[in-house]
Write a protein that holds these residues in place. Structure first.
Motif, mmCIF file in Angstrom:
data_model
loop_
_atom_site.group_PDB
_atom_site.id
_atom_site.type_symbol
_atom_site.label_atom_id
_atom_site.label_comp_id
_atom_site.label_asym_id
_atom_site.label_seq_id
_atom_site.Cartn_x
_atom_site.Cartn_y
_atom_site.Cartn_z
ATOM 1 N N ASP A 473 0.821 -1.205 0.000
ATOM 2 C CA ASP A 473 0.000 0.000 0.000
ATOM 3 C C ASP A 473 0.860 1.262 0.000
ATOM 4 O OD1 ASP A 473 -2.267 -1.495 -0.053
ATOM 5 O OD2 ASP A 473 -2.722 -1.306 2.091
ATOM 6 N N VAL A 474 1.925 1.228 0.774
ATOM 7 C CA VAL A 474 2.836 2.377 0.810
ATOM 8 C C VAL A 474 3.513 2.559 -0.548
ATOM 9 C CG1 VAL A 474 4.968 3.280 1.823
ATOM 10 C CG2 VAL A 474 3.240 2.211 3.289
ATOM 11 N N ALA A 475 3.935 1.437 -1.142
ATOM 12 C CA ALA A 475 4.614 1.512 -2.438
ATOM 13 C C ALA A 475 3.681 2.061 -3.514
ATOM 14 C CB ALA A 475 5.122 0.128 -2.828
ATOM 15 N N LEU A 476 2.435 1.565 -3.545
ATOM 16 C CA LEU A 476 1.488 2.029 -4.556
ATOM 17 C C LEU A 476 1.167 3.506 -4.403
ATOM 18 C CD1 LEU A 476 -1.012 -0.990 -4.664
ATOM 19 C CD2 LEU A 476 0.610 -0.324 -6.431
ATOM 20 N N ALA A 477 1.201 3.978 -3.189
ATOM 21 C CA ALA A 477 0.858 5.384 -2.941
ATOM 22 C C ALA A 477 1.993 6.341 -3.287
ATOM 23 C CB ALA A 477 0.457 5.563 -1.479
ATOM 24 N N HIS A 478 3.240 5.873 -3.281
ATOM 25 C CA HIS A 478 4.361 6.796 -3.416
ATOM 26 C C HIS A 478 5.301 6.528 -4.592
ATOM 27 C CE1 HIS A 478 3.158 7.195 0.868
ATOM 28 N NE2 HIS A 478 3.436 8.475 0.655
ATOM 29 N N LEU A 479 5.326 5.285 -5.098
ATOM 30 C CA LEU A 479 6.274 5.002 -6.177
ATOM 31 C C LEU A 479 5.822 5.653 -7.482
ATOM 32 C CD1 LEU A 479 7.115 1.233 -5.615
ATOM 33 C CD2 LEU A 479 8.636 3.181 -5.272
ATOM 34 N N PRO A 480 6.765 6.075 -8.336
ATOM 35 C CA PRO A 480 6.380 6.631 -9.639
ATOM 36 C C PRO A 480 5.704 5.575 -10.503
ATOM 37 C CG PRO A 480 8.777 6.681 -9.316
ATOM 38 C CD PRO A 480 8.204 6.069 -8.112
ATOM 39 N N ARG A 481 4.885 6.030 -11.444
ATOM 40 C CA ARG A 481 4.078 5.135 -12.273
ATOM 41 C C ARG A 481 4.937 4.166 -13.067
ATOM 42 N NH1 ARG A 481 -1.128 4.960 -14.089
ATOM 43 N NH2 ARG A 481 -1.456 3.990 -16.137
ATOM 44 N N PHE A 482 6.066 4.607 -13.612
ATOM 45 C CA PHE A 482 6.872 3.737 -14.465
ATOM 46 C C PHE A 482 7.457 2.564 -13.691
ATOM 47 C CE2 PHE A 482 10.158 6.575 -12.813
ATOM 48 C CZ PHE A 482 11.225 5.728 -12.597
ATOM 49 N N VAL A 483 7.580 2.715 -12.358
ATOM 50 C CA VAL A 483 8.101 1.616 -11.548
ATOM 51 C C VAL A 483 7.021 0.542 -11.357
ATOM 52 C CG1 VAL A 483 9.023 0.959 -9.290
ATOM 53 C CG2 VAL A 483 9.737 3.109 -10.364
ATOM 54 N N ILE A 484 5.770 0.997 -11.165
ATOM 55 C CA ILE A 484 4.668 0.052 -10.929
ATOM 56 C C ILE A 484 4.268 -0.666 -12.211
ATOM 57 C CG2 ILE A 484 2.263 -0.150 -10.176
ATOM 58 C CD1 ILE A 484 2.772 2.342 -8.437
ATOM 59 N N TYR A 485 4.148 0.108 -13.303
ATOM 60 C CA TYR A 485 3.706 -0.473 -14.577
ATOM 61 C C TYR A 485 4.925 -0.853 -15.415
ATOM 62 C CZ TYR A 485 -0.899 1.175 -13.267
ATOM 63 O OH TYR A 485 -2.082 1.388 -12.605
ATOM 64 N N ASN A 486 5.443 -2.040 -15.138
ATOM 65 C CA ASN A 486 6.609 -2.541 -15.873
ATOM 66 C C ASN A 486 6.293 -3.918 -16.436
ATOM 67 O OD1 ASN A 486 7.348 -4.642 -13.807
ATOM 68 N ND2 ASN A 486 7.583 -2.809 -12.531
ATOM 69 N N GLY A 487 7.263 -4.501 -17.102
ATOM 70 C CA GLY A 487 7.051 -5.783 -17.760
ATOM 71 C C GLY A 487 6.702 -6.924 -16.824
ATOM 72 N N LEU A 488 7.033 -6.790 -15.532
ATOM 73 C CA LEU A 488 6.756 -7.857 -14.581
ATOM 74 C C LEU A 488 5.339 -7.782 -14.022
ATOM 75 C CD1 LEU A 488 10.122 -7.835 -12.583
ATOM 76 C CD2 LEU A 488 9.442 -9.383 -14.424
ATOM 77 N N ASP A 489 4.655 -6.662 -14.237
ATOM 78 C CA ASP A 489 3.321 -6.470 -13.684
ATOM 79 C C ASP A 489 2.275 -6.907 -14.706
ATOM 80 O OD1 ASP A 489 1.030 -5.718 -12.412
ATOM 81 O OD2 ASP A 489 1.373 -3.555 -12.572
ATOM 82 N N ALA A 490 1.890 -8.178 -14.661
ATOM 83 C CA ALA A 490 0.926 -8.701 -15.623
ATOM 84 C C ALA A 490 -0.432 -8.016 -15.484
ATOM 85 C CB ALA A 490 0.778 -10.214 -15.443
ATOM 86 N N TRP A 491 -0.837 -7.711 -14.254
ATOM 87 C CA TRP A 491 -2.118 -7.051 -14.026
ATOM 88 C C TRP A 491 -2.148 -5.684 -14.710
ATOM 89 C CZ3 TRP A 491 -6.707 -8.139 -11.379
ATOM 90 C CH2 TRP A 491 -7.546 -7.048 -11.140
ATOM 91 N N GLY A 492 -1.072 -4.940 -14.576
ATOM 92 C CA GLY A 492 -1.027 -3.575 -15.087
ATOM 93 C C GLY A 492 -0.903 -3.463 -16.598
ATOM 94 N N ARG A 493 -0.726 -4.574 -17.293
ATOM 95 C CA ARG A 493 -0.642 -4.503 -18.751
ATOM 96 C C ARG A 493 -1.973 -4.138 -19.388
ATOM 97 N NH1 ARG A 493 2.382 -10.280 -19.342
ATOM 98 N NH2 ARG A 493 4.296 -9.754 -18.216
ATOM 99 N N HIS A 494 -3.055 -4.503 -18.738
ATOM 100 C CA HIS A 494 -4.376 -4.300 -19.342
ATOM 101 C C HIS A 494 -5.340 -3.518 -18.455
ATOM 102 C CE1 HIS A 494 -3.154 -7.157 -22.411
ATOM 103 N NE2 HIS A 494 -2.830 -8.013 -21.464
ATOM 104 N N ARG A 495 -4.914 -3.135 -17.234
ATOM 105 C CA ARG A 495 -5.828 -2.452 -16.326
ATOM 106 C C ARG A 495 -5.043 -1.636 -15.308
ATOM 107 N NH1 ARG A 495 -5.448 -7.800 -15.353
ATOM 108 N NH2 ARG A 495 -7.275 -8.364 -16.568
ATOM 109 N N GLU A 496 -5.747 -0.721 -14.689
ATOM 110 C CA GLU A 496 -5.136 0.094 -13.645
ATOM 111 C C GLU A 496 -5.047 -0.694 -12.341
ATOM 112 O OE1 GLU A 496 -4.017 3.478 -13.448
ATOM 113 O OE2 GLU A 496 -3.911 3.171 -15.618
#
Length: 517
Positions: A473-496
């Motif tokens: 929760d802390v990471a999602l609230a503060h990390l920049p978007r490019f860190v969260i939405y990367n090639g390892l994040d399968a969920w984030g490829r097609h949805r927020e």
């Protein structure tokens, strides 16, 4: 005053596709009498190439997700496919509600199938004896290869070089057409959808409507390339008539005919083929030689049981009261010859699978495909198998566990497939059971096994799980978007990724409920 179409079809996903109301339609209780035609009008937007199916790589697992992504990336095809199949699902529901005893019919059909499958050896022997008494030659084939060799032998004995056939999923399962081509025998499909797929060198994408994934512009391109139609004319009547004109001479000149079988009656040694085009009658009656390929699970005990399945089949498949042709075949016509090939091809082995044997109840209506949100949006060819959609997820691994190991994971397990199945197969439960089997046998990708093992370790330790949630929760609230939405994040490829909540349920419970116990 006539009822507006938007009132008759309120559940349409895309109302803008609704066809103008037909003032000449046959009405029943204030509703249009449904047949197999679609209720949606043709899309009139920019053309796009038809997306092709899954890419096969030998026995390596089929990548359904990759093929599905390509289908979804073709918006005209995806939208049409989704709408067309949901249209069939709605028609099925309207027919269901028109029969008071619908659920009793489903229960009876399921019980008949269960009884037959648990006494299959007896009914197969009874069917063979009665068919032989009717003047039919009966053959047995343990697998696809033997089926193809048996049919080749029959054709060779009669000097046949061309064969017309009606739609049959069993022959697709056996790789029949490629085999016949390899031994110099021409096979001509007489079903319109199957003929389209044959001319385009594609497998059927649906057990009932084989070319449902194609737009009319796709069909126009195929026919222009193969039978010389006007590439600029995509009128459905023109295309259907052109195909008929091109195929009828081949039918009239054929040396042999082949049909599949919807139901085989042990009591009489007869079998029934249900079609909407009459092509089974042409295939069976124009040539003097008629060959029927029948899966051993198609047996039912008595002629009186047939009525139960006939009432369920077309209503479940297309939402129409009955198929246009329900053809009964008892024996060879005068001067002719009839052969039946009873095919196992893994069915006996599946009958011995405690969790999966009831999949043999399937009557190939396609209702589970029409309702499945994954199938409707990804197209049948994305599964890379003869049987796609929910029923394919539980049948395909019985043919090749490794090759189709990804398929049981391409489901939401929402249960809609089981709810519409006319013979009450617990499809979604069997999909989940196959997942357990495949994981236990290490037929899932290494990365997924490692991830699930790590998740299991985390979920089994409440304190570690709560700490991980807090950190996430802390990471999602503060990390920049490019860190969260990367090639390892399968969920984030097609949805927020969901916005982190201010408080977890556990912390809220601790603060508000624990002291009150």
């Amino acid at each position: 005053m006539s009822t507006p179409p938007e009132m008759l079809y309120p559940e349409m996903l895309y109302p803008e596709l609704l066809a103008p109301f037909d003032m000449h339609a046959i009405m029943r209780d204030g509703r249009r009498l449904d047949h197999a035609e679609a209720a949606s009008k043709p899309l009139r937007s920019r053309p796009e190439p038809q997306p092709r199916g899954a890419k096969g790589h030998g026995k390596r697992p089929i990548d359904q997700a990759e093929a599905a992504a390509r289908f979804i990336a073709a918006p005209e095809h995806e939208k049409m496919h989704d709408e067309r199949l949901w249209d069939l699902r709605q028609k099925r529901d309207r027919e269901m509600h028109g029969i008071t005893e619908w659920e009793e019919l489903r229960s009876l059909a399921s019980a008949i199938k269960e009884h037959t499958l648990t006494h299959l050896d007896e009914y197969l022997e009874q069917f063979e004896a009665n068919a032989v008494a009717n003047g039919v030659h009966v053959h047995w084939a343990k697998d696809a290869a033997e089926h193809n060799r048996v049919v080749q032998g029959i054709l060779s004995d009669h000097g046949a070089k061309s064969l017309i056939k009606s739609k049959s999923m069993l022959t697709e399962e056996c790789g029949f057409r490629p085999y016949m081509a390899s031994v110099g025998i021409e096979v001509i499909e007489t079903d319109l959808g199957e003929r389209i797929q044959q001319l385009d060198n594609e497998d059927p994408s649906h057990v009932v409507v084989p070319a449902v994934h194609k737009l009319r512009t796709d069909v126009a391109e195929v026919f222009a390339r193969t039978i010389g139609t006007d590439p600029a004319n995509n009128d459905v009547h023109y295309l259907a008539e052109a195909q008929r004109e091109a195929t009828r001479p081949l039918i009239l000149a054929a040396d042999a005919g082949m049909t599949g079988c919807n139901f085989a009656v042990a009591e009489t040694g007869t079998f029934v083929v249900c079609t909407n085009e009459g092509n089974a009658d042409l295939s069976a009656n124009v040539p003097k030689l008629h060959i029927a390929s029948i899966g051993i699970e198609k047996i039912i005990p008595r002629l009186e049981h047939l009525a139960v399945f006939v009432r369920l089949l077309s209503r479940s498949a297309l939402g129409s009261p009955v198929t246009q042709y329900t053809s009964h075949f008892r024996g060879p016509r005068e001067g002719g010859e009839m052969h039946i090939v009873l095919v196992d091809n893994g069915r006996s082995e599946r009958l011995g699978m405690e969790e999966f044997w009831t999949s043999l109840k399937c009557i190939r209506c396609g209702a589970c495909m029409n309702t499945c949100p994954v199938y409707r949006r990804s197209g049948g060819l994305s599964y890379g198998a003869t049987y796609s959609g929910p029923i394919g997820l539980i049948i395909d691994p019985t043919f090749n566990e490794r090759k189709f190991s990804n398929l049981p994971f391409t489901s939401t397990l929402n249960g809609s497939c089981s709810n519409v199945c006319p013979v009450k197969i617990n499809i979604h439960e069997q999909i989940y059971a196959w997942r357990r089997v495949l994981v236990a046998r290490h037929e899932t990708p290494l990365a997924k096994r490692v991830e699930m093992k790590a998740a299991g370790e985390l979920l089994s330790r409440p304190a570690a799980y709560r700490a991980a949630i807090a950190a996430a929760d802390v990471a999602l609230a503060h990390l920049p978007r490019f860190v969260i939405y990367n090639g390892l994040d399968a969920w984030g490829r097609h949805r927020e990724v969901p916005h982190p909540p201010k408080q977890t349920f556990h912390s809220w419970y601790q603060a508000n409920r624990r002291e009150k116990q």
